[in-house]
Write a protein that holds these residues in place. Structure first.
Motif, PDB file in Angstrom:
ATOM      1  N   LEU A  28      50.170  -6.005  25.507  1.00 20.42           N
ATOM      2  CA  LEU A  28      50.010  -6.774  24.273  1.00 20.42           C
ATOM      3  C   LEU A  28      49.508  -5.884  23.141  1.00 20.42           C
ATOM      4  N   ARG A  55      46.162 -10.214  19.568  1.00 17.58           N
ATOM      5  CA  ARG A  55      45.378 -10.839  20.629  1.00 17.58           C
ATOM      6  C   ARG A  55      44.049 -11.299  20.050  1.00 17.58           C
ATOM      7  N   PHE A  99      46.798 -15.188  22.263  1.00 22.42           N
ATOM      8  CA  PHE A  99      47.382 -14.341  21.223  1.00 22.42           C
ATOM      9  C   PHE A  99      48.275 -15.146  20.285  1.00 22.42           C
ATOM     10  N   ARG A 138      48.712 -18.908  25.114  1.00 18.91           N
ATOM     11  CA  ARG A 138      47.853 -18.458  26.219  1.00 18.91           C
ATOM     12  C   ARG A 138      48.699 -18.126  27.442  1.00 18.91           C
ATOM     13  N   LEU A 178      39.909 -17.280  26.109  1.00 15.81           N
ATOM     14  CA  LEU A 178      39.697 -15.840  25.915  1.00 15.81           C
ATOM     15  C   LEU A 178      39.447 -15.102  27.224  1.00 15.81           C
ATOM     16  N   ALA A 187      46.135  -7.777  34.912  1.00 17.10           N
ATOM     17  CA  ALA A 187      45.516  -8.041  33.611  1.00 17.10           C
ATOM     18  C   ALA A 187      45.511  -6.794  32.744  1.00 17.10           C
ATOM     19  N   SER A 198      48.115 -16.946  31.283  1.00 18.49           N
ATOM     20  CA  SER A 198      47.029 -16.861  32.264  1.00 18.49           C
ATOM     21  C   SER A 198      47.612 -16.570  33.639  1.00 18.49           C
ATOM     22  N   THR A 206      43.335 -13.620  31.503  1.00 18.06           N
ATOM     23  CA  THR A 206      43.815 -14.589  30.528  1.00 18.06           C
ATOM     24  C   THR A 206      43.909 -13.917  29.164  1.00 18.06           C
ATOM     25  N   ALA A 207      45.029 -14.103  28.486  1.00 14.66           N
ATOM     26  CA  ALA A 207      45.217 -13.535  27.148  1.00 14.66           C
ATOM     27  C   ALA A 207      45.586 -14.652  26.177  1.00 14.66           C
ATOM     28  N   CYS A 257      36.131 -10.217  32.328  1.00 10.11           N
ATOM     29  CA  CYS A 257      36.958 -11.319  31.843  1.00 10.11           C
ATOM     30  C   CYS A 257      37.977 -11.696  32.913  1.00 10.11           C
ATOM     31  N   PHE A 306      47.119  -6.751  29.143  1.00 10.24           N
ATOM     32  CA  PHE A 306      46.320  -6.469  27.946  1.00 10.24           C
ATOM     33  C   PHE A 306      46.813  -5.208  27.231  1.00 10.24           C
TER      34      PHE A 306
END
Length: 405
Positions: free
Chosen positions: A313, A321, A335, A379, A171, A306, A381, A332-333, A329, A310
């Motif tokens: 997405l 997600r 989903f 994932r 996450l 990022a 990243s 990294t996503a 954070c 984000f």
């Protein structure tokens, strides 16, 4: 900020294949300088330490340099605080063996649902054998965040150890670590912090984190497959006595390192830290000072990417997600695409030249707490060498797969 991602990318031979390597959380690629450092160590020759000849002295020098490099990277007070091992998992089991020797019924340990299983299972297994109680701090399933009170509320006078991540490996969420480590220190408990996904994306200062022990893996920050556990205070290691062979060194940190160290890989660790220190071409001064400048430049670069990832997405109706970080954070996503298996999505992305991970990524407690089970998710990243074009390639490919284009 003199951070030029194209110049940085040119130093990584693997990136020349045209694929988008968006799997940094599973392991980064290495720059030419690291490849050469490892090759040079083998080329000129190394021998085990303790011999009265040059190759043996060379190995001892490599070990000393590697400890100093990691100490600079994480802000440890001295190189003697750095213990090496083959992986974070192996080292954590090693330290669990030592700490659990003093656990008894009535004692408690605290672990969390946000952690990689390598910072959960070793402690749980040893606690169960010792008769100590395990207290699991729950994350918020709606956001994926780990409310600090969910951890600190479990820490009491019977707590012997608190194991917590500095950043979730799926996450990307970074909990309020200092509040947790401060509470652990108040009751005399040891804090063992998993920094494997934190260290690649942060300017790490152990004194600021308040961690007693901090684990990091070099292959997550452009180095070889080697890990280290770093103590915030040399006395944290001096007072621990792991099982070892009778004739092996009883000095610290050497007594934590089983067998002969991988000298060539350690040479690669030194080169990797030097590489990280030079990512911002304007950085100067000592290695620690150059790291401070370069690591902050990396954070700025990754932060911009990022946000684009984000936001992109969130704009795709066919993508869900997992987790909704409200605070800090990593890039990294995690989903999923409803109705599609994560493995199938990852395979389709791979066919489009995009490397992403899929599954639970060993975040065993996390995926169950989120209700998605062991099939996990997909994932993506990002790393310091990720470009904006690669993020856009991923978003375009997901739009195609989700049928939104």
């Amino acid at each position: 900020m003199a951070f030029d991602v194209e110049k940085i990318r040119a130093q990584y031979p693997a990136l020349a294949d045209g694929r988008a390597w968006l799997d940094g959380a599973a392991g980064t690629q290495v720059p030419q300088s690291v490849i050469e450092a490892v090759s040079d160590a083998y080329r000129v020759g190394t021998s085990n330490v303790g011999g009265p000849y040059e190759s043996s002295r060379r190995s001892a020098g490599i070990v000393a340099e590697a400890r100093a490099a990691v100490a600079d990277l994480v802000g440890a007070p001295e190189p003697g605080c750095v213990a090496f091992g083959p992986s974070m998992t192996a080292l954590t089991y090693r330290f669990a063996d030592v700490f659990a020797a003093g656990w008894r019924p009535g004692h408690e340990i605290v672990v969390t649902q946000l952690d990689h299983d390598a910072n959960v299972r070793p402690w749980v297994q040893h606690a169960q054998r010792a008769g100590a109680a395990v207290r699991m701090a729950e994350l918020d399933p709606a956001t994926g965040e780990l409310p600090v009170e969910n951890v600190t509320g479990l820490i009491g006078e019977r707590t012997k150890l608190v194991a917590v991540t500095a950043a979730s490996n799926v996450l990307g969420i970074m909990p309020d670590l200092r509040a947790i480590t401060d509470r652990a220190r108040q009751v005399g408990a040891v804090s063992y912090v998993d920094g494997v996904q934190h260290c690649p994306h942060a300017h790490v200062r152990l004194d600021e984190l308040g961690a007693d022990l901090y684990a990091t893996s070099a292959y997550k920050w452009a180095g070889p497959h080697l890990a280290a556990v770093v103590a915030a205070d040399p006395w944290s290691l001096e007072n621990l006595h792991p099982d070892k062979l009778a004739p092996s060194p009883d000095t610290s940190p050497e007594r934590f390192e089983l067998g002969t160290n991988p000298f060539a890989a350690m040479a690669g660790v030194v080169a990797a830290v030097e590489h990280l220190a030079g990512l911002d071409s304007d950085a100067d001064g000592s290695r620690a000072e150059r790291l401070a400048v370069s690591r902050r430049s990396v954070q700025a670069h990754e932060g911009e990417l990022a946000k684009e990832l984000f936001d992109g997405l969130a704009a795709l109706d066919g993508v869900v997600r997992y987790g909704a970080p409200q605070g800090s954070c990593t890039p990294t996503a995690f989903f999923g695409l409803p109705g599609k298996e994560p493995s199938d999505v990852a395979e389709q992305l791979a066919e489009s030249g995009l490397n992403v991970s899929h599954g639970h990524s060993y975040a065993w407690e996390t995926v169950h707490a989120l209700g998605i089970g062991p099939t996990g998710g997909v994932r993506a990243s990002l790393s310091h060498y990720t470009s904006q074009a690669e993020v856009r390639r991923l978003l375009d490919a997901l739009a195609e797969i989700s049928g939104r284009r």
